[in-house]
Design a protein around this motif. Structure first.
Motif, PDB file in Angstrom:
ATOM      1  N   ALA B 220       8.837  10.640  26.886  1.00  0.00           N
ATOM      2  CA  ALA B 220       8.622   9.461  26.710  1.00  0.00           C
ATOM      3  C   ALA B 220       9.626   9.020  25.824  1.00  0.00           C
ATOM      4  O   ALA B 220      10.406   7.781  25.915  1.00  0.00           O
ATOM      5  CB  ALA B 220       7.227   8.995  26.329  1.00  0.00           C
ATOM      6  N   LEU B 221       9.931   9.650  24.778  1.00  0.00           N
ATOM      7  CA  LEU B 221      10.751   9.291  23.556  1.00  0.00           C
ATOM      8  C   LEU B 221      12.329   9.215  24.349  1.00  0.00           C
ATOM      9  O   LEU B 221      13.060   8.394  23.997  1.00  0.00           O
ATOM     10  CB  LEU B 221      11.067  10.167  22.466  1.00  0.00           C
ATOM     11  CG  LEU B 221       9.750  10.237  21.484  1.00  0.00           C
ATOM     12  CD1 LEU B 221       9.919  11.522  20.448  1.00  0.00           C
ATOM     13  CD2 LEU B 221       9.746   8.728  20.847  1.00  0.00           C
ATOM     14  N   ALA B 223      13.036   8.895  27.491  1.00  0.00           N
ATOM     15  CA  ALA B 223      13.189   7.774  28.405  1.00  0.00           C
ATOM     16  C   ALA B 223      13.309   6.579  27.748  1.00  0.00           C
ATOM     17  O   ALA B 223      14.025   5.594  28.076  1.00  0.00           O
ATOM     18  CB  ALA B 223      11.720   7.880  29.263  1.00  0.00           C
ATOM     19  N   GLY B 224      12.589   6.292  26.572  1.00  0.00           N
ATOM     20  CA  GLY B 224      12.678   4.901  25.947  1.00  0.00           C
ATOM     21  C   GLY B 224      14.118   4.786  25.308  1.00  0.00           C
ATOM     22  O   GLY B 224      14.690   3.706  25.246  1.00  0.00           O
ATOM     23  N   TRP B 225      14.707   5.918  24.730  1.00  0.00           N
ATOM     24  CA  TRP B 225      15.967   5.924  24.327  1.00  0.00           C
ATOM     25  C   TRP B 225      17.107   5.596  25.205  1.00  0.00           C
ATOM     26  O   TRP B 225      17.984   4.686  25.207  1.00  0.00           O
ATOM     27  CB  TRP B 225      16.249   7.131  23.512  1.00  0.00           C
ATOM     28  CG  TRP B 225      17.535   7.051  22.747  1.00  0.00           C
ATOM     29  CD1 TRP B 225      17.868   6.718  21.709  1.00  0.00           C
ATOM     30  CD2 TRP B 225      18.694   7.862  23.343  1.00  0.00           C
ATOM     31  NE1 TRP B 225      19.218   6.892  21.279  1.00  0.00           N
ATOM     32  CE2 TRP B 225      19.847   7.564  22.419  1.00  0.00           C
ATOM     33  CE3 TRP B 225      18.949   8.697  24.530  1.00  0.00           C
ATOM     34  CZ2 TRP B 225      21.121   8.175  22.820  1.00  0.00           C
ATOM     35  CZ3 TRP B 225      20.248   9.071  24.739  1.00  0.00           C
ATOM     36  CH2 TRP B 225      21.228   8.791  24.156  1.00  0.00           C
ATOM     37  N   ALA B 227      16.524   4.094  28.154  1.00  0.00           N
ATOM     38  CA  ALA B 227      16.575   2.622  28.552  1.00  0.00           C
ATOM     39  C   ALA B 227      17.114   1.785  27.774  1.00  0.00           C
ATOM     40  O   ALA B 227      17.892   1.014  28.233  1.00  0.00           O
ATOM     41  CB  ALA B 227      15.231   2.255  28.755  1.00  0.00           C
ATOM     42  N   ALA B 228      16.947   1.956  26.340  1.00  0.00           N
ATOM     43  CA  ALA B 228      17.797   0.982  25.191  1.00  0.00           C
ATOM     44  C   ALA B 228      19.239   1.259  25.599  1.00  0.00           C
ATOM     45  O   ALA B 228      19.987   0.385  25.515  1.00  0.00           O
ATOM     46  CB  ALA B 228      17.117   1.540  24.041  1.00  0.00           C
ATOM     47  N   PHE B 231      20.574  -0.582  28.818  1.00  0.00           N
ATOM     48  CA  PHE B 231      20.537  -1.842  28.855  1.00  0.00           C
ATOM     49  C   PHE B 231      21.352  -2.776  27.604  1.00  0.00           C
ATOM     50  O   PHE B 231      21.860  -3.711  27.860  1.00  0.00           O
ATOM     51  CB  PHE B 231      19.255  -2.486  28.950  1.00  0.00           C
ATOM     52  CG  PHE B 231      18.390  -2.033  30.286  1.00  0.00           C
ATOM     53  CD1 PHE B 231      18.789  -2.796  31.331  1.00  0.00           C
ATOM     54  CD2 PHE B 231      17.299  -1.101  30.354  1.00  0.00           C
ATOM     55  CE1 PHE B 231      18.130  -2.633  32.627  1.00  0.00           C
ATOM     56  CE2 PHE B 231      16.818  -0.779  31.492  1.00  0.00           C
ATOM     57  CZ  PHE B 231      17.309  -1.471  32.699  1.00  0.00           C
ATOM     58  N   ARG B 232      21.822  -1.768  26.741  1.00  0.00           N
ATOM     59  CA  ARG B 232      22.485  -2.215  25.686  1.00  0.00           C
ATOM     60  C   ARG B 232      23.846  -2.266  26.240  1.00  0.00           C
ATOM     61  O   ARG B 232      24.729  -3.244  25.949  1.00  0.00           O
ATOM     62  CB  ARG B 232      22.526  -1.341  24.411  1.00  0.00           C
ATOM     63  CG  ARG B 232      22.924  -2.246  23.169  1.00  0.00           C
ATOM     64  CD  ARG B 232      23.249  -0.972  22.230  1.00  0.00           C
ATOM     65  NE  ARG B 232      23.814  -1.729  20.981  1.00  0.00           N
ATOM     66  CZ  ARG B 232      24.431  -1.007  20.204  1.00  0.00           C
ATOM     67  NH1 ARG B 232      24.385   0.358  20.186  1.00  0.00           N
ATOM     68  NH2 ARG B 232      25.084  -1.231  19.091  1.00  0.00           N
ATOM     69  N   GLN B 234      24.813  -3.036  29.073  1.00  0.00           N
ATOM     70  CA  GLN B 234      25.275  -4.219  30.267  1.00  0.00           C
ATOM     71  C   GLN B 234      25.731  -5.334  29.428  1.00  0.00           C
ATOM     72  O   GLN B 234      25.074  -5.781  28.448  1.00  0.00           O
ATOM     73  CB  GLN B 234      23.934  -4.495  30.880  1.00  0.00           C
ATOM     74  CG  GLN B 234      23.533  -3.265  31.660  1.00  0.00           C
ATOM     75  CD  GLN B 234      22.318  -3.702  32.912  1.00  0.00           C
ATOM     76  OE1 GLN B 234      21.790  -4.399  32.563  1.00  0.00           O
ATOM     77  NE2 GLN B 234      22.228  -2.919  33.979  1.00  0.00           N
TER      78      GLN B 234
END
Lengths: 302, 234
Positions: B220-221, B223-225, B227-228, B231-232, B234
């Motif tokens: 989960a950690l 995946a969250g990192w 994703a951040a 999207f940063r 982009q």
């Protein structure tokens, strides 16, 4: 397309899970709330056992709060000292909550307590939000706030200290206490606890809104990790496949939500959220009062 | 099918043929994977003497808790619960005629054949009935399954293993009962196991909960990192 959830032990529709994650992500992108409050009830409505729904949802929230936290940290919107004090309380509350969770599961009251927590806390927040947005939309001026005796009492608490980043002076007992309450709710409801934390930080501690969100995300990462670990060890109800699917949907949903949030008027957004929150609470409340299809139920003893 | 049965009987060693009842199942291993939607177990055999044939398929035993809800302050709450110890998770009975018509009820009691003859470790009759109803709803306690005969000796029956079949060691038991007496019996183990990715995850979660917890958090950690980070850019 169906996938078998190994811990929940039932087949579910992949698209339904991605969509649920997406809606939760959309909410977090639009409103800054975690979306856990919608995820857990809908998983239960889909037939996932409540214990698995709560535990897997907390696992999923770790991911959501990490990416949110990183964004706020880059903008320096985190008060780490208050965050640490909230966290200390949160760890205590979450540990108590997981202990209570296992105990209630054994006694057969877990489903009931989860529903009651939702109806009480979520319903309460929903009513407050609905009232506030109705006032805004109808342009009714809020009643003048009464001079608060609560504030005076809070100032007399021991362990008063400065939190320089937020520029406030409060008793360290306050963030600790707020942490304990939110931690317990994280473990019982499968939420991040933002909807309790953020209002408490803004109205009770007097923190600036921008710092409140980033700081709550900082605390939520650790609390949800703690709860996930304890649930994995004590009740074995974390479903990794379920949380990964929710997470995939949530990541995409959050991005869409952030983009559309600015295009809709804020008061309408808040009214929509309030209605959603109320609808979920009503559905859960109905489940408490309507006669169940079978008054008998069978569970495997631990 | 009959040909297969005859072949099977011919292949049996001589001493076994002398038994009053012999039987076998079409499969001895059932593998549950993600696509498992239940399976039919073909059971067949032969009796060498006259009498009633009963086939029992018993699943692994577990402890259960059965609860009853009542209305308290308007809310439905579990108010009464009973432990049920060492109860088979799956229990199927096929018989050449209905169990209650077989004149050997004390024998059925001692052999624990039939839902009415199982020891439930529980006195409250309504809870026992509720237990049987709940199990039957999940197709885990089928009873009065028909046994069909081909001639006087050969018999066969089909027992359905539903989608939510618990894993473990099952036994298929063959009984021949005549005149209230047990004339012959045989028992065959059947293994039901989970295979594939699901089973691996389930085993990890239950056998190594600490590692599983850390793995869940780590994923989960990450995946969250991730994703951040995505999207940063982009």
């Amino acid at each position: 397309m169906h996938i078998y959830l190994p811990i929940a032990e039932l087949p579910v529709n992949v698209l339904a899970l991605l969509l649920l994650g997406g809606v939760a992500g959309l909410l977090s992108g639009m409103f800054g709330v975690g979306g856990g409050f919608i995820m857990t009830p809908f998983l239960i409505f889909m037939g996932v056992p409540p214990s698995v729904a709560v535990a897997s949802s907390s696992n999923q929230i770790i991911a959501a709060s990490v990416s949110g936290f990183l964004a706020h940290w880059r903008r320096q919107n985190v008060d780490f000292l208050i965050g640490k004090h909230l966290l200390a309380g949160g760890l205590i509350g979450a540990s108590l909550g997981v202990w209570l969770f296992a105990h209630l599961k054994g006694a057969g009251h877990l489903d009931l307590v989860i529903s009651l927590c939702y109806v009480f806390f979520l319903g309460g927040v929903g009513v407050l939000m609905a009232m506030e947005s109705a006032r805004t939309i109808l342009h009714v001026k809020p009643a003048a706030p009464k001079p608060s005796t609560l504030k005076a009492r809070l100032e007399r608490l021991p362990l008063q200290r400065e939190y320089s980043r937020s520029n406030i002076k409060v008793s360290a007992l306050l963030p600790l206490g707020v942490g304990v309450l939110s931690g317990a709710l994280v473990s019982l409801m499968g939420i991040g606890g933002g909807f309790i934390l953020i209002p408490a930080m803004i109205y009770l501690l007097g923190m600036p809104t921008s710092l409140a969100i980033g700081t709550s995300l900082f605390q939520i990462i650790f609390i949800t990790s703690h709860v996930t670990f304890l649930q994995a060890v004590t009740t074995q109800s974390v479903d990794i496949v379920l949380s990964l699917l929710l997470l995939a949907g949530a990541v995409v949903g959050a991005q869409i939500g952030t983009r559309y949030a600015s295009r809709l008027p804020a008061e309408h957004l808040r009214a929509m959220l309030a209605l959603l929150v109320l609808a979920v609470s009503l559905k859960l409340a109905a489940g408490l009062f309507i006669r169940p299809a079978d008054v008998f139920s069978l569970a495997v003893a631990p | 099918m009959i040909r297969a049965l005859l072949l099977f009987l011919l292949l049996l060693p001589l001493p076994l043929q002398a038994k009053a009842i012999i039987g076998d199942t079409s499969i001895r291993h059932i593998d549950i994977d993600s696509y498992f939607t239940g399976t039919n177990l073909m059971i067949f055999g032969a009796r060498e003497e006259a009498g009633d044939v009963i086939v029992v398929v018993r699943g692994p035993e577990r402890n259960f808790v059965i609860r009853r809800k009542k209305r308290r302050l308007g809310v439905w709450v579990n108010v009464e619960q009973h432990a049920m110890l060492n109860i088979p998770e799956f229990y199927a009975v096929a018989s050449s005629r209905r169990l209650e018509d077989i004149p050997a009820q004390p024998l059925l009691d001692s052999l624990e054949i039939g839902q009415l003859h199982l020891p439930y470790s529980l006195q409250a009759q309504e809870f026992i009935e509720a237990f049987r109803r709940l199990r039957a709803k999940q197709m885990l306690y089928p009873e009065d399954i028909e046994i069909s005969f081909m001639g006087e000796t050969l018999f066969k029956t089909v027992i359905r293993f539903p989608e939510k079949i618990p894993r473990g060691t099952y036994t298929a038991e063959f009984y021949l009962i005549n005149d209230g007496q047990l004339v012959g019996m045989q028992s065959i183990p059947i293994q039901v196991s989970k295979v594939g990715m699901d089973a691996a995850i389930y085993d990890l979660a239950h056998s190594y909960p600490y590692a599983y917890g850390i793995l869940s958090i780590g994923l989960a950690l990450a995946a969250g990192w991730f994703a951040a980070w995505v999207f940063r850019k982009q």
